[in-house]
Design a protein around this motif. Structure first.
Motif, PDB file in Angstrom:
ATOM      1  N   GLY A 102       0.998  17.374  17.189  1.00  0.00           N
ATOM      2  CA  GLY A 102       0.689  17.247  18.487  1.00  0.00           C
ATOM      3  C   GLY A 102      -0.793  17.136  18.860  1.00  0.00           C
ATOM      4  N   TRP A 103      -0.839  16.917  19.903  1.00  0.00           N
ATOM      5  CA  TRP A 103      -2.320  16.754  20.682  1.00  0.00           C
ATOM      6  C   TRP A 103      -2.362  17.775  22.021  1.00  0.00           C
ATOM      7  N   GLN A 160      -7.867  26.173  30.929  1.00  0.00           N
ATOM      8  CA  GLN A 160      -7.059  26.618  29.601  1.00  0.00           C
ATOM      9  C   GLN A 160      -6.677  25.273  28.689  1.00  0.00           C
ATOM     10  N   ARG A 161      -6.347  25.611  27.628  1.00  0.00           N
ATOM     11  CA  ARG A 161      -5.944  24.452  26.493  1.00  0.00           C
ATOM     12  C   ARG A 161      -4.407  24.030  27.185  1.00  0.00           C
ATOM     13  N   GLU A 162      -4.182  22.731  27.126  1.00  0.00           N
ATOM     14  CA  GLU A 162      -2.656  22.327  27.317  1.00  0.00           C
ATOM     15  C   GLU A 162      -2.248  21.357  26.460  1.00  0.00           C
ATOM     16  N   TYR A 168       5.490  14.151  26.244  1.00  0.00           N
ATOM     17  CA  TYR A 168       4.338  14.163  26.942  1.00  0.00           C
ATOM     18  C   TYR A 168       4.319  14.972  28.066  1.00  0.00           C
ATOM     19  N   ALA A 169       3.126  15.427  28.386  1.00  0.00           N
ATOM     20  CA  ALA A 169       2.632  16.145  29.486  1.00  0.00           C
ATOM     21  C   ALA A 169       3.119  15.385  30.656  1.00  0.00           C
ATOM     22  N   VAL A 189     -11.823  18.356  25.324  1.00  0.00           N
ATOM     23  CA  VAL A 189     -11.901  18.122  24.071  1.00  0.00           C
ATOM     24  C   VAL A 189     -10.335  18.104  23.647  1.00  0.00           C
ATOM     25  N   TYR A 190     -10.319  17.056  22.816  1.00  0.00           N
ATOM     26  CA  TYR A 190      -8.850  16.848  22.264  1.00  0.00           C
ATOM     27  C   TYR A 190      -8.646  17.554  20.801  1.00  0.00           C
ATOM     28  N   TYR A 191      -7.537  18.133  20.785  1.00  0.00           N
ATOM     29  CA  TYR A 191      -7.218  18.730  19.298  1.00  0.00           C
ATOM     30  C   TYR A 191      -5.896  18.435  18.985  1.00  0.00           C
TER      31      TYR A 191
END
Length: 116
Positions: A34-35, A43-45, A59-60, A92-94
């Protein structure tokens, strides 16, 4: 599992960008990838996810219709095609990978900046 993201950068609103996530190590154990993203002060989403078996995606709501997640199991690589980018996509994409024991590994992140 080790994860390395690439493809981030500075783009203008409306542009497209493709992120890549290369996995190495015990990739045979990965069941889903996932991303996620984290914008400054937020917050991270979760952004999108995909199973490695059947390729089921989710997907969100904020990115539906604009982002597409995909994976190439032979290359142990996952992608995030991002179209019609908006300034609010700046983050920032994780990359993440979850194995069959429930463990989730994270990449170091890649910066995406969308200017208006």
């Amino acid at each position: 599992v080790q994860l390395v993201e690439s493809g981030g950068g500075l783009v203008q609103a409306g542009d497209s960008l493709t992120l890549s996530c290369a996995a190495s190590g015990s990739t045979f154990s990965i069941v889903a990838m996932g991303w996620y993203r984290q914008a400054p002060g937020k917050q991270r989403e979760v952004v999108a996810g995909i199973t490695t078996g059947g390729g089921t995606t989710n997907y969100a709501d904020s990115v539906k219709g604009r982002f597409t997640i995909s994976r190439d199991n032979a290359k142990n690589t996952m992608y995030l095609q991002m179209n019609s980018l908006k300034p609010e996509d700046t983050a920032v994409y994780y990359c993440t990978a979850r194995n069959n024991l429930g463990r989730t590994d994270w990449g170091q992140g890649t910066q995406v900046t969308v200017s208006s």
